[in-house]
Scaffold this motif. Structure first.
Motif, short mmCIF file in Angstrom:
data_model
loop_
_atom_site.label_atom_id
_atom_site.label_comp_id
_atom_site.label_asym_id
_atom_site.label_seq_id
_atom_site.Cartn_x
_atom_site.Cartn_y
_atom_site.Cartn_z
N GLN A 1 -58.25 97.78 -15.18
CA GLN A 1 -58.65 96.63 -15.99
C GLN A 1 -57.49 96.14 -16.86
O GLN A 1 -57.20 94.93 -16.92
N MET A 2 -56.81 97.06 -17.53
CA MET A 2 -55.69 96.68 -18.40
C MET A 2 -54.52 96.11 -17.60
O MET A 2 -53.87 95.15 -18.03
N PHE A 3 -54.29 96.67 -16.42
CA PHE A 3 -53.20 96.18 -15.56
C PHE A 3 -53.46 94.73 -15.17
O PHE A 3 -52.57 93.87 -15.26
N LEU A 4 -54.68 94.42 -14.74
CA LEU A 4 -55.00 93.06 -14.31
C LEU A 4 -55.04 92.09 -15.49
O LEU A 4 -54.61 90.94 -15.37
N CYS A 5 -55.54 92.55 -16.64
CA CYS A 5 -55.55 91.68 -17.82
C CYS A 5 -54.14 91.34 -18.27
O CYS A 5 -53.86 90.22 -18.72
N ASP A 6 -53.25 92.30 -18.16
CA ASP A 6 -51.85 92.06 -18.51
C ASP A 6 -51.21 91.10 -17.52
O ASP A 6 -50.45 90.21 -17.90
N LYS A 7 -51.54 91.26 -16.25
CA LYS A 7 -50.96 90.42 -15.20
C LYS A 7 -51.39 88.96 -15.35
O LYS A 7 -50.63 88.04 -15.08
N TYR A 8 -52.64 88.75 -15.80
CA TYR A 8 -53.17 87.39 -15.92
C TYR A 8 -53.15 86.88 -17.37
O TYR A 8 -53.71 85.82 -17.65
N ASN A 9 -52.55 87.64 -18.27
CA ASN A 9 -52.43 87.24 -19.69
C ASN A 9 -53.80 86.87 -20.28
O ASN A 9 -53.96 85.83 -20.94
N VAL A 10 -54.77 87.72 -20.03
CA VAL A 10 -56.13 87.45 -20.50
C VAL A 10 -56.22 87.59 -22.02
O VAL A 10 -56.79 86.75 -22.70
N LEU A 11 -55.63 88.66 -22.53
CA LEU A 11 -55.63 88.93 -23.97
C LEU A 11 -54.22 89.22 -24.44
O LEU A 11 -53.35 89.61 -23.65
N GLU A 12 -53.99 89.04 -25.72
CA GLU A 12 -52.66 89.33 -26.27
C GLU A 12 -52.30 90.78 -26.08
O GLU A 12 -51.17 91.11 -25.75
#
Length: 369
Positions: A185-196
Motif C-alpha cells: 500500500q505504501m509503495f503504491l501510494c508513494d508511486k502515485y503521490n497519493v499522500l505527502e
C-alpha cells in the motif's frame, strides 16, 4: 373493453409511468427452491435476503410475501427464530463515524469463527476488506490460514488486479500478517503521490475499532453457523482429528471451495445489494452498498480511489513475491489423490459437504503420498 395486445398495454403503462413486475412463477418450483435453501446456509437468512438470493441465484422473480409464506410453510420454527422477536437490542454507541467517500478507507481484518477452539481446530480462516463509506464488502477469501503475510498480501493484490483502484487508506491491525500488505500500500501510494507521507496511508488500531469487525457478526449469524454445526458434529462423532494433518487437509479440500462459493454469493447477492437504512449518530449514506460505492456523488460523497495500472501491479507482485508458493494450500500429490475420488468440488452442495468429507476420508489412500 379495449382489445389491446400485451405490447400495446406495456407501451401505455410506460407512457403513464406505471410500473409493474411479472410475478408469474410456479409455486411448486418455488417450494423446491426454498426447501433446497433451507437445507443449506440459506436457512440463516431472513425472507428479504432469501428473496433476493432466489431472484439472482435461482432466477425466479418472486415477491417477498410469497417467499415469506413459503418459508412459513417449509420451516416455520426457523422463520420465527430469525425474527428476533422479544430479544433485547444492544445499546447504541454515541460515537459518530464519518468518511469522505468510496475508497477513502478500506477496513481489513481476519475472521476465525470457523476455526473452532483456540482458532486452531479447523483450517478454515477468512480474511476480508470493506469500504468504510458505502459498507460494500470488496472481497472475502477463505484459506487454511489468515496469519501468513504473503497470503494476506496476495488477497489484497488480487483485489487490486480486479478493481484497478487503490484506496487512499487501509485500516488494519498491527500484526505480522499485515506487514506485506501495508508495504504494498505504501509503495503504491508513494508511486502515485497519493499522500505527502506514504506512511499515513496505513492506519493501525485494535480490531474493536475496525469497521469490518462489526460486520463479521452478520456473516456469522447469516452464513457461518450452518457450517459450524457440521464441523462440530464431525469432531464430536470422532470423524475428524484436529491433530492429524491428513484430516485437516481433507477437510480443507472439501470445505474451502464450498464455503468460498457461499461467501461470494453472500457478498455479491445478499450484502452488497441489500438496502442500508438510516442509522442514528452515523453520518454515512443510506442505500444499496454497491450503488453507493460506484456512485458516491449521488449520496453526498466522492470517488476517492486512485486508478492504477496493471504494469505497476505486476511490479508489486514481482517485488513482494506474494504470488509465489501461495497458489494452493495442498501439496500436489495430496490434491491429485483427492481429485481421484472427488474430481469437482464445485458440485458439492453445502448440505452435502460433511458427507463428501466422510467419503473422501474413507477412500483416501495414504500410500499414494
Amino acid at each position: 373493453m379495449y382489445a389491446w395486445s400485451l405490447r400495446t398495454l406495456s407501451r401505455r403503462l410506460s407512457f403513464f409511468e406505471i410500473k409493474y413486475s411479472d410475478y408469474d412463477v410456479d409455486v411448486n418450483e418455488l417450494k423446491e427452491v426454498v426447501k433446497t435453501e433451507m437445507e443449506g446456509p440459506g436457512n440463516l437468512l431472513g425472507y428479504r435476503a432469501l428473496q433476493q438470493k432466489i431472484r439472482e441465484v435461482h432466477g425466479l422473480n418472486v415477491p417477498r410475501d410469497l417467499v415469506y409464506a413459503m418459508m412459513m410453510e417449509v420451516n416455520p420454527e426457523g422463520l420465527k427464530e430469525r425474527g428476533g422477536v422479544g430479544k433485547p437490542k444492544r445499546a447504541r454507541r454515541d460515537k459518530v463515524f464519518t468518511s469522505h467517500g468510496s475508497d477513502w478507507t478500506m477496513s481489513l481484518d481476519g475472521h476465525d469463527k470457523l476455526c473452532g477452539y483456540q482458532n486452531s481446530m479447523f483450517p478454515l480462516s477468512i480474511y476480508g476488506g470493506q469500504d468504510t463509506y458505502s459498507g460494500r464488502i470488496n472481497f472475502l477469501k477463505i484459506w487454511t490460514t489468515n496469519s501468513n503475510p504473503k497470503v494476506i498480501g496476495k488477497f489484497y493484490l488480487e483485489y487490486l488486479f480486479e478493481s484497478k483502484v487503490l484506496p487512499v487508506h487501509l485500516r488494519i491491525d498491527r500484526g505480522t500478517e499485515t506487514d506485506v500488505m501495508a508495504t504494498m500500500q505504501m509503495f503504491l501510494c508513494d508511486k502515485y503521490n497519493v499522500l505527502e507521507d506514504p506512511n499515513d496511508s496505513v492506519l493501525y488500531g485494535p480490531s474493536t475499532q475496525n469497521k469490518i469487525e462489526r460486520w463479521w457478526r452478520e456473516l456469522l449469524e447469516r452464513l457461518e453457523r450452518f457450517f459450524k454445526q457440521q464441523l462440530k458434529n464431525l469432531a464430536e462423532d470422532g470423524d475428524y482429528d484436529s491433530t492429524s494433518m491428513t484430516d485437516r487437509n481433507l477437510l480443507a479440500y472439501v470445505y474451502i471451495p464450498v464455503v468460498q462459493k457461499e461467501l461470494d454469493i453472500f457478498r455479491t447477492t445478499i450484502w452488497n445489494n441489500h438496502r442500508v437504512r438510516r442509522q442514528k449518530n452515523k453520518e454515512l449514506p443510506t442505500g444499496v452498498p454497491e450503488h453507493m460505492y460506484h456512485c458516491p456523488e449521488e449520496h453526498g460523497g466522492e470517488k476517492c480511489g486512485i486508478s492504477i495500472t496493471e504494469e505497476d501491479l505486476l511490479e508489486v507482485a514481482q517485488l513482494s513475491d506474494v504470488l509465489i508458493d501461495t497458489d494452493d494450500f495442498l501439496e500436489e500429490n495430496f490434491r491429485n489423490e483427492c481429485m481421484r475420488h472427488i474430481p469437482n468440488t464445485d458440485e458439492i452442495k453445502p448440505a452435502d459437504a460433511a458427507n463428501a468429507y466422510l467419503f473422501l476420508r474413507s477412500n483416501f489412500n495414504k500410500d499414494c503420498l
